[in-house]
Design an enzyme around this catalytic site. Structure first.
Site, PDB file in Angstrom:
ATOM      1  N   ASP A 113      42.799  14.709  -3.559  1.00 47.27           N
ATOM      2  CA  ASP A 113      43.316  14.926  -2.214  1.00 47.27           C
ATOM      3  C   ASP A 113      44.793  14.573  -2.251  1.00 47.27           C
ATOM      4  O   ASP A 113      45.348  14.250  -3.287  1.00 47.27           O
ATOM      5  CB  ASP A 113      42.561  14.111  -1.149  1.00 47.27           C
ATOM      6  CG  ASP A 113      42.490  12.618  -1.474  1.00 47.27           C
ATOM      7  OD1 ASP A 113      43.332  12.144  -2.273  1.00 47.27           O
ATOM      8  OD2 ASP A 113      41.617  11.929  -0.938  1.00 47.27           O
ATOM      9  N   GLY A 169      38.719   3.848  -4.523  1.00 42.78           N
ATOM     10  CA  GLY A 169      39.066   3.897  -5.936  1.00 42.78           C
ATOM     11  C   GLY A 169      38.664   2.673  -6.717  1.00 42.78           C
ATOM     12  O   GLY A 169      38.962   2.565  -7.910  1.00 42.78           O
TER      13      GLY A 169
END
Length: 506
Positions: free
Chosen positions: A268, A180
């Site tokens: 996810d 990220g």
């Protein structure tokens, strides 16, 4: 009656179509097989060539591009079944997947047992589940729909359906970043440091899923990463470490399939994330693992509460699997390093390893800190001493020498090459950088062509707290074509708040 002899066979040709690891076959709508078997678009079909069998998804061709007596195979299907020249294929309706009941139960919110997850992962790796069914499974597991027990069961199932490595006695180290954060390409540096100090670190890494570069993409700019298990073992036994693409060694092949499905969904769950990380570590034979968890408002983990939840799940699952895991929470508010994109991140890695005076200080510091924490995990090592060892390895050139040796063992080192087209994005006014939107910055790099074009991406040296003058470049976009460059620049015009600048008082 010999039903096999009665079946109509189709000539096999290569479609030359990339379906991103999903086996797809193409038949004409007037094909005798289509009509007699009742096949329709998106039907799952079982294809047999001699004694080899593959389950694939059917696409129906309505033009004259494909003859009615032939079947065309996507690149994934062609690679999976590897037909001989002039091969003839026969087709069947496949048996229903054994895990269909478990999948349905999970979609309706029921808790599954370990045997259910094993059946699901077996059907996943044998391509018995369509991408639509797998998307339903991924969605049914999203959020908090996997408890700790299910997370452990899913992780064990992922390990069970792939290969595993055994490196014998002693510590086998590994490091993983939750992700990220643009840049942050610490892994190649950490592998070089740890291996240079005599420890084993067999690193399998992913390609980009939703980011401008994965570790495997960046490493591939400098050395081959598509090694098989034997080649990977050779590199680790020779040099102590490696950085290879996990998708080519089948250490957690079910996870690779799920990642393929998650990629367009762009989400996810904590449970799936933990299973993905730890299944690969167990399969690679690692027993001491450091997890880098960047936390920030535009990172994957956005808050302290989310970090607490994920850390607890990682710790519980790791303990159940016999892994020693430590989690390092790091600053996820802004990129790490200058470059975003495979070649530009590779340049950062090399500048740190080479000790260049202009190397990104944040990437160097984070790599040393993480390598030190990983070394501190080793039984018998003095806590806190790892950082000094890591720093010494970098400063002495020991880590650089080991990195070059690893590249040589993996097939040879290549210097990164850079894109032909570049353009600066200028600050609209004077101001201090108050925040950086990691997600939008990553999107600029992707629109410029990364990671498909390894040289594409962007370079920025600004950090939170820095003062920028109007007209100074906030970042420089790199692209292989003028069209991709313009596409990325158009997005920066539509999203001017990638850098949050506080105007100076007048």
């Amino acid at each position: 009656m010999n039903r096999e002899a009665d079946r109509t066979g189709l000539r096999v040709i290569r479609a030359g179509i990339d379906t991103y690891q999903q086996p797809v076959v193409y038949m004409h709508r007037d094909c005798e097989v289509c009509r007699s078997e009742g096949f329709a678009a998106l039907t799952r079909v079982s294809m047999r060539i001699d004694h080899r069998e593959l389950i694939a998804t059917l696409n129906v061709v309505v033009s004259d591009l494909l003859p009615a007596d032939a079947v065309a195979l996507s690149e994934a299907a062609w690679s999976a079944i590897q037909p001989e020249p002039d091969a003839i294929a026969t087709f069947y309706h496949p048996e229903p997947p054994r895990s269909a009941g478990a999948l349905r139960a999970k979609v309706f919110g029921q808790r599954l047992e370990e045997a259910d997850y094993l059946a699901l992962m077996q059907d996943t790796v044998h391509n018995r589940l369509s991408d639509i069914e797998l998307a339903a499974f991924v969605t049914a597991c999203a959020g908090e729909r996997l408890d700790h027990g299910e997370t452990t069961a899913l992780t064990r199932a992922m390990v069970a359906v792939g290969d595993t490595l055994d490196w014998g006695e002693g510590p086998v180290l590994d490091k993983h970043c939750v992700g990220g954060l643009p840049g942050n390409r610490t892994t190649p540096i950490i592998v070089a440091i740890v291996a240079s100090l005599g420890y084993r670190i067999p690193k399998t890494s992913s390609r980009a899923i939703t980011s401008p570069a994965g570790t495997a993409d960046t490493m591939e700019v400098m050395a081959p990463v598509e090694l098989d298990l034997d080649a990977m073992r050779y590199v680790v036994e020779r040099e102590g470490g490696c950085v290879v693409w996990g998708g080519n060694v089948r250490l957690s092949p079910a996870d690779d399939v799920l990642i393929r499905v998650e990629r367009p969904l762009d989400f996810d769950s904590d449970g799936q994330l933990v299973a993905s990380i730890l299944s690969k570590k167990v399969a690679a034979g690692s027993n001491h693992v450091l997890i880098d968890m960047p936390v920030g408002p535009t990172a994957k983990v956005r808050s302290a509460a989310a970090a607490d939840s994920l850390t607890g799940r990682l710790a519980g699952t790791a303990a159940a699997l016999g892994l020693r895991v430590a989690v390092n929470r790091s600053d996820g508010r802004q990129p790490v390093g200058y470059g975003i994109g495979p070649a530009l991140e590779a340049a950062d890695v090399l500048s740190v390893l080479r000790g260049d005076p202009d190397a990104p200080a944040d990437l160097r510091e984070r790599s040393i800190a993480l390598a030190g924490d990983l070394l501190d995990l080793v039984p018998g090592n003095v806590i806190g001493r790892g950082r000094g060892l890591a720093e010494q390895s970098l400063a002495s050139g020991q880590a650089l020498a080991k990195f070059m040796a690893i590249c040589d063992a993996q097939g040879g080192f290549t210097e990164p090459k850079f894109a032909r087209h570049r353009a600066d994005v200028l600050a609209p006014r004077n101001g201090t950088v108050m925040a950086i939107d990691n997600r939008r910055l990553s999107k600029v790099a992707k629109l410029a062509g990364a990671p498909v074009s390894p040289a594409a991406g962007l370079v920025s040296r600004w950090r939170i707290g820095d003062r920028i003058s109007a007209g100074e470049p906030m970042f420089t976009v790199h692209a292989q074509s003028k069209g991709q460059l313009e596409y990325a620049l158009d997005y920066t015009q539509a999203c001017p708040t990638i850098f949050d600048l506080r105007e100076d008082p007048t």
